[in-house]
Design a protein around this motif. Structure first.
Motif, PDB file in Angstrom:
ATOM      1  N   THR A 103      -5.616  -3.719   7.485  1.00 14.01           N
ATOM      2  CA  THR A 103      -4.606  -3.681   8.536  1.00 14.01           C
ATOM      3  C   THR A 103      -5.352  -3.192   9.886  1.00 14.01           C
ATOM      4  O   THR A 103      -6.460  -2.845   9.720  1.00 14.01           O
ATOM      5  CB  THR A 103      -3.652  -2.245   8.378  1.00 14.01           C
ATOM      6  N   ASN A 160       1.270  -2.235  -2.097  1.00 12.05           N
ATOM      7  CA  ASN A 160       1.166  -1.115  -1.109  1.00 12.05           C
ATOM      8  C   ASN A 160       0.825   0.129  -2.102  1.00 12.05           C
ATOM      9  O   ASN A 160       1.181   1.047  -1.997  1.00 12.05           O
ATOM     10  CB  ASN A 160       2.131  -1.010  -0.335  1.00 12.05           C
ATOM     11  N   GLN A 170      -9.175  -3.572  10.036  1.00 14.12           N
ATOM     12  CA  GLN A 170      -9.265  -4.348   8.923  1.00 14.12           C
ATOM     13  C   GLN A 170     -10.420  -4.267   8.354  1.00 14.12           C
ATOM     14  O   GLN A 170     -11.480  -5.200   8.133  1.00 14.12           O
ATOM     15  CB  GLN A 170      -9.177  -5.845   9.497  1.00 14.12           C
ATOM     16  N   VAL A 221      -7.394  -3.195  -0.256  1.00 14.22           N
ATOM     17  CA  VAL A 221      -8.003  -4.449  -0.946  1.00 14.22           C
ATOM     18  C   VAL A 221      -9.089  -4.069  -1.517  1.00 14.22           C
ATOM     19  O   VAL A 221      -9.779  -5.110  -2.410  1.00 14.22           O
ATOM     20  CB  VAL A 221      -8.406  -5.390   0.417  1.00 14.22           C
ATOM     21  N   SER A 250      -2.702  -5.284  -3.341  1.00 14.40           N
ATOM     22  CA  SER A 250      -2.538  -5.340  -1.871  1.00 14.40           C
ATOM     23  C   SER A 250      -0.998  -5.479  -1.413  1.00 14.40           C
ATOM     24  O   SER A 250      -0.934  -5.152  -0.420  1.00 14.40           O
ATOM     25  CB  SER A 250      -3.640  -6.501  -1.611  1.00 14.40           C
ATOM     26  N   GLU A 251      -0.243  -6.211  -2.067  1.00  9.49           N
ATOM     27  CA  GLU A 251       1.085  -6.699  -1.520  1.00  9.49           C
ATOM     28  C   GLU A 251       2.362  -5.692  -2.348  1.00  9.49           C
ATOM     29  O   GLU A 251       3.315  -5.732  -1.902  1.00  9.49           O
ATOM     30  CB  GLU A 251       1.360  -7.909  -1.937  1.00  9.49           C
ATOM     31  N   THR A 305      -1.435  -1.819   1.895  1.00 10.29           N
ATOM     32  CA  THR A 305      -2.236  -2.997   1.731  1.00 10.29           C
ATOM     33  C   THR A 305      -3.720  -2.729   1.274  1.00 10.29           C
ATOM     34  O   THR A 305      -4.693  -2.826   1.865  1.00 10.29           O
ATOM     35  CB  THR A 305      -2.470  -3.811   3.177  1.00 10.29           C
ATOM     36  N   THR A 331      -8.218  -0.743   3.957  1.00  8.74           N
ATOM     37  CA  THR A 331      -6.717  -1.314   3.892  1.00  8.74           C
ATOM     38  C   THR A 331      -6.988  -2.384   4.914  1.00  8.74           C
ATOM     39  O   THR A 331      -7.483  -2.288   6.218  1.00  8.74           O
ATOM     40  CB  THR A 331      -5.643  -0.342   4.356  1.00  8.74           C
TER      41      THR A 331
END
Length: 348
Positions: free
Chosen positions: A12, A317, A40, A343, A314-315, A341, A10
């Motif tokens: 974040t 969730n 991240q 990825v 990703s946007e 998020t 994710t």
């Protein structure tokens, strides 16, 4: 045999890496564990032994690649060690099939780096570093190199770095034992100017290869000589309908294990492009467009049996699962799982 695990990164600061059990044939995911202290973790890959996970860590800050011990039963991850990527915004990591070398692509500035791997999965100091050079025609996106992936061939002899900024796929010979890459006999293959190559994959028969072009919204097919590491461009197809009028960019692509079907993600059009693959020529024939189920479909992960495709939205969730029809190659939406998020994901 235990159920496969889907490991999800994710982008974040606080959510880290999730481990899910693939609980049913409809792509349902059950949470096994969440490791929060990996900041991240943009891109990840799993060691062939299934016991070590490699992750890009904090790509916008410290710019590290991490080796983490993975416990399959508990889903826990514990740091083994880290190495600097020596470039800005690392965006891709992969371990070679023998488990002896890791390669990383740095997006900003466009460079690639390789590391030897110890018996415990630890990353050694960098074995080689290569700075890409050049630019292309898109003044906003291609003023400098932007290495976006670094894909290793199934036999571990060559590695291919798709560089969005130069419209080239850079070709490297890999010495896995030493953790070193060096320019290949053919140092690069080009795509159409302004294409912006992003992710690269090789067909299971090792006769063809494909790159998905982020800016051009296309997929380019190459003939592949696996003995010499050579690529010969054979054709390019679009990923979006002719009447597409939204701002959109591709992200990822993947093939079914039998090599009969290929899929690519469109971020903006928010769809999955589907193709049939000619068994002899490797040519792609469009096979329809599937709604991705939400905004910004990022990475694709396919089950070993080629029946499930997981899409990181990703946007949105969430991770969406699709069934792959073995006869037609078409996708059927299945279950969705909430993940902040997401990825990138890998199966273990």
């Amino acid at each position: 045999m235990s159920d496969p695990l889907l490991i999800v990164s994710t982008l974040t600061d606080a959510d880290g890496i999730f481990v899910f059990r693939v609980a049913d044939t409809d792509g349902g995911l059950e949470l096994v564990n969440q490791t929060r202290d990996v900041r991240q973790p943009f891109y990840i890959d799993i060691h062939p032994n299934g016991q070590v996970l490699y992750s890009i860590t904090d790509p916008g800050g410290e710019q590290l690649v991490s080796a983490l011990a993975f416990d399959r039963d508990s889903g826990s991850l514990e740091m083994i060690n880290q190495q600097p990527t020596q470039g800005e915004y690392p965006c891709y990591v992969e371990i070679d099939p023998s488990g002896r070398a890791v390669v990383v692509a740095n997006y900003n500035g466009g460079s690639v780096i390789s590391y030897p791997v110890g018996e415990d999965g630890a990353l050694g100091e960098a074995g080689s570093f290569h700075q890409h050079e050049g630019s292309s025609i898109n003044e906003k996106r291609q003023q400098e190199p932007h290495a976006h992936c670094f894909k290793i061939a199934a036999d571990g002899r060559f590695a291919f770095a798709a560089d969005l900024g130069t419209d080239k796929v850079m070709i490297y010979a890999l010495d896995a034992a030493a953790g070193v890459v060096a320019p290949g006999e053919q140092p690069f293959a080009r795509v159409s100017p302004g294409g912006g190559p992003r992710h690269f994959t090789i067909a299971p028969n090792s006769r063809h290869a494909y790159v998905i072009n982020e800016i051009g919204n296309t997929v380019t097919t190459f003939g592949y000589d696996k003995e010499r590491g050579l690529l010969l461009e054979q054709g390019t197809v679009t990923t979006v309908p002719e009447d597409c009028d939204v701002d959109t960019h591709t992200a990822d692509l993947c093939l079914t294990p039998d090599g009969r079907f290929l899929y690519g993600t469109n971020r903006g059009h928010n769809s999955l492009a589907m193709y049939k693959v000619d068994a002899h020529t490797g040519a792609l024939t469009p096979n329809g467009i599937q709604d991705s189920g939400g905004p910004v479909p990022q990475n694709l992960t396919m089950s070993a049996d080629g029946q499930l495709l997981f899409v990181a939205l990703s946007e949105s969730n969430k991770i969406s699962a699709f069934h792959i029809d073995g006869d037609s190659g078409r996708l059927v939406p299945l279950k969705e799982t909430e993940v902040p998020t997401p990825v990138c994901s890998v199966l273990a």
